[in-house]
Design a protein around this motif. Structure first.
Motif, PDB file in Angstrom:
ATOM      1  N   GLN A   7      77.214  30.599  70.834  1.00 51.57           N
ATOM      2  CA  GLN A   7      77.850  30.244  72.099  1.00 51.57           C
ATOM      3  C   GLN A   7      77.811  31.385  73.106  1.00 51.57           C
ATOM      4  O   GLN A   7      77.697  31.159  74.295  1.00 51.57           O
ATOM      5  CB  GLN A   7      79.322  29.848  71.847  1.00 51.57           C
ATOM      6  CG  GLN A   7      79.497  28.577  71.067  1.00 51.57           C
ATOM      7  CD  GLN A   7      79.360  27.348  71.936  1.00 51.57           C
ATOM      8  OE1 GLN A   7      79.408  27.423  73.140  1.00 51.57           O
ATOM      9  NE2 GLN A   7      79.169  26.206  71.303  1.00 51.57           N
ATOM     10  N   GLU A  42      79.032  21.763  65.519  1.00 53.63           N
ATOM     11  CA  GLU A  42      79.087  20.603  66.409  1.00 53.63           C
ATOM     12  C   GLU A  42      78.376  20.911  67.715  1.00 53.63           C
ATOM     13  O   GLU A  42      78.497  22.005  68.258  1.00 53.63           O
ATOM     14  CB  GLU A  42      80.535  20.241  66.713  1.00 53.63           C
ATOM     15  CG  GLU A  42      81.267  19.638  65.550  1.00 53.63           C
ATOM     16  CD  GLU A  42      82.694  19.310  65.905  1.00 53.63           C
ATOM     17  OE1 GLU A  42      83.017  19.152  67.102  1.00 53.63           O
ATOM     18  OE2 GLU A  42      83.498  19.211  64.972  1.00 53.63           O
ATOM     19  N   GLU A  43      77.669  19.933  68.217  1.00 54.64           N
ATOM     20  CA  GLU A  43      76.977  19.992  69.496  1.00 54.64           C
ATOM     21  C   GLU A  43      75.999  21.165  69.623  1.00 54.64           C
ATOM     22  O   GLU A  43      75.729  21.640  70.714  1.00 54.64           O
ATOM     23  CB  GLU A  43      77.972  20.001  70.653  1.00 54.64           C
ATOM     24  CG  GLU A  43      78.810  18.734  70.720  1.00 54.64           C
ATOM     25  CD  GLU A  43      79.676  18.675  71.948  1.00 54.64           C
ATOM     26  OE1 GLU A  43      79.183  18.992  73.040  1.00 54.64           O
ATOM     27  OE2 GLU A  43      80.848  18.319  71.806  1.00 54.64           O
ATOM     28  N   SER A  44      75.461  21.638  68.515  1.00 57.16           N
ATOM     29  CA  SER A  44      74.453  22.685  68.595  1.00 57.16           C
ATOM     30  C   SER A  44      73.106  22.048  68.904  1.00 57.16           C
ATOM     31  O   SER A  44      72.938  20.833  68.803  1.00 57.16           O
ATOM     32  CB  SER A  44      74.397  23.491  67.298  1.00 57.16           C
ATOM     33  OG  SER A  44      74.051  22.656  66.228  1.00 57.16           O
ATOM     34  N   ARG A  45      72.151  22.858  69.314  1.00 54.31           N
ATOM     35  CA  ARG A  45      70.826  22.355  69.648  1.00 54.31           C
ATOM     36  C   ARG A  45      69.778  23.046  68.787  1.00 54.31           C
ATOM     37  O   ARG A  45      69.312  24.130  69.112  1.00 54.31           O
ATOM     38  CB  ARG A  45      70.510  22.603  71.112  1.00 54.31           C
ATOM     39  CG  ARG A  45      71.170  21.616  72.017  1.00 54.31           C
ATOM     40  CD  ARG A  45      70.609  21.699  73.377  1.00 54.31           C
ATOM     41  NE  ARG A  45      71.411  22.624  74.153  1.00 54.31           N
ATOM     42  CZ  ARG A  45      71.250  22.836  75.437  1.00 54.31           C
ATOM     43  NH1 ARG A  45      70.291  22.246  76.087  1.00 54.31           N
ATOM     44  NH2 ARG A  45      72.022  23.663  76.066  1.00 54.31           N
ATOM     45  N   ASP A  77      71.959  21.187  80.026  1.00 56.76           N
ATOM     46  CA  ASP A  77      72.424  20.203  79.044  1.00 56.76           C
ATOM     47  C   ASP A  77      71.332  19.219  78.652  1.00 56.76           C
ATOM     48  O   ASP A  77      71.311  18.724  77.535  1.00 56.76           O
ATOM     49  CB  ASP A  77      73.631  19.432  79.581  1.00 56.76           C
ATOM     50  CG  ASP A  77      74.906  20.262  79.565  1.00 56.76           C
ATOM     51  OD1 ASP A  77      74.966  21.239  78.792  1.00 56.76           O
ATOM     52  OD2 ASP A  77      75.828  19.948  80.323  1.00 56.76           O
ATOM     53  N   LEU A  79      68.166  17.757  77.208  1.00 57.12           N
ATOM     54  CA  LEU A  79      67.180  18.174  76.207  1.00 57.12           C
ATOM     55  C   LEU A  79      65.768  18.139  76.790  1.00 57.12           C
ATOM     56  O   LEU A  79      64.952  19.024  76.515  1.00 57.12           O
ATOM     57  CB  LEU A  79      67.270  17.276  74.971  1.00 57.12           C
ATOM     58  CG  LEU A  79      68.601  17.301  74.225  1.00 57.12           C
ATOM     59  CD1 LEU A  79      68.557  16.332  73.048  1.00 57.12           C
ATOM     60  CD2 LEU A  79      68.944  18.695  73.760  1.00 57.12           C
ATOM     61  N   THR A  82      65.307  21.143  78.963  1.00 59.05           N
ATOM     62  CA  THR A  82      65.176  22.321  78.108  1.00 59.05           C
ATOM     63  C   THR A  82      63.745  22.440  77.604  1.00 59.05           C
ATOM     64  O   THR A  82      63.143  23.517  77.654  1.00 59.05           O
ATOM     65  CB  THR A  82      66.160  22.256  76.927  1.00 59.05           C
ATOM     66  OG1 THR A  82      67.500  22.233  77.440  1.00 59.05           O
ATOM     67  CG2 THR A  82      65.997  23.443  75.999  1.00 59.05           C
ATOM     68  N   ARG A 105      70.070  17.616  69.485  1.00 65.54           N
ATOM     69  CA  ARG A 105      71.491  17.978  69.619  1.00 65.54           C
ATOM     70  C   ARG A 105      72.220  17.400  68.425  1.00 65.54           C
ATOM     71  O   ARG A 105      72.075  16.217  68.112  1.00 65.54           O
ATOM     72  CB  ARG A 105      72.070  17.416  70.915  1.00 65.54           C
ATOM     73  CG  ARG A 105      73.540  17.774  71.106  1.00 65.54           C
ATOM     74  CD  ARG A 105      74.095  17.327  72.450  1.00 65.54           C
ATOM     75  NE  ARG A 105      73.547  18.117  73.532  1.00 65.54           N
ATOM     76  CZ  ARG A 105      72.795  17.642  74.527  1.00 65.54           C
ATOM     77  NH1 ARG A 105      72.501  16.361  74.581  1.00 65.54           N
ATOM     78  NH2 ARG A 105      72.346  18.421  75.476  1.00 65.54           N
ATOM     79  N   SER A 106      72.990  18.250  67.748  1.00 64.35           N
ATOM     80  CA  SER A 106      73.779  17.738  66.626  1.00 64.35           C
ATOM     81  C   SER A 106      74.952  16.940  67.191  1.00 64.35           C
ATOM     82  O   SER A 106      75.433  17.204  68.286  1.00 64.35           O
ATOM     83  CB  SER A 106      74.269  18.884  65.736  1.00 64.35           C
ATOM     84  OG  SER A 106      75.148  19.723  66.438  1.00 64.35           O
ATOM     85  N   GLU A 108      78.696  15.254  67.859  1.00 67.29           N
ATOM     86  CA  GLU A 108      80.065  15.750  67.900  1.00 67.29           C
ATOM     87  C   GLU A 108      80.753  15.348  66.616  1.00 67.29           C
ATOM     88  O   GLU A 108      80.319  14.456  65.907  1.00 67.29           O
ATOM     89  CB  GLU A 108      80.807  15.136  69.089  1.00 67.29           C
ATOM     90  CG  GLU A 108      80.273  15.545  70.432  1.00 67.29           C
ATOM     91  CD  GLU A 108      81.045  14.901  71.557  1.00 67.29           C
ATOM     92  OE1 GLU A 108      82.269  14.669  71.397  1.00 67.29           O
ATOM     93  OE2 GLU A 108      80.442  14.634  72.581  1.00 67.29           O
TER      94      GLU A 108
END
Length: 116
Positions: A7, A42-45, A77, A79, A82, A105-106, A108
């Motif tokens: 983060q 959670e919410e990792s990419r 945000d 993908l 990115t 994206r993993s 939530e």
């Protein structure tokens, strides 16, 4: 080892557990492969790529990984955006090697939050 962009924008190395599932010799219908299991916050990419994205005949892999890190540290945000930014930064011309890139994206947490 796996790398994880945290983060705060730092790149952390993580060990991964894996096991080979190569049960038959290579050939039609029996190509060996390996699985790797690890938990994602959670919410990792997760970003999966081939070496052709970060290295080449005239590109140093260390410099390519540094560019990858810099782009991901300020990634939007979206993908798709990115991916577009990664490809623009790392492949300004036609690549000499095959390139594959997957950004996901993993989900939530499905644990309900406590409400007062």
């Amino acid at each position: 080892m796996s790398r994880q962009l945290t983060q705060d924008g730092t790149l952390a190395r993580r060990p991964v557990r894996g096991r080979s599932l190569a049960t038959r010799p290579p050939g039609p219908g029996g190509l060996p492969f390996e699985t790797i299991e690890f938990e994602l916050p959670e919410e990792s990419r997760p970003v999966l790529h081939t070496d052709g994205l970060v290295a080449g005949r005239t590109r140093d892999v260390g410099r390519g990984l540094a560019t990858l890190h810099d782009v991901l540290a300020s990634a939007p945000d979206s993908l798709e955006e990115t991916c577009d930014r990664l490809l623009a930064a790392l492949l300004p011309g036609r690549p000499a090697d095959d390139v594959a890139l997957l950004v996901a994206r993993s989900p939530e947490s499905s644990t309900p939050s406590a409400r007062a």
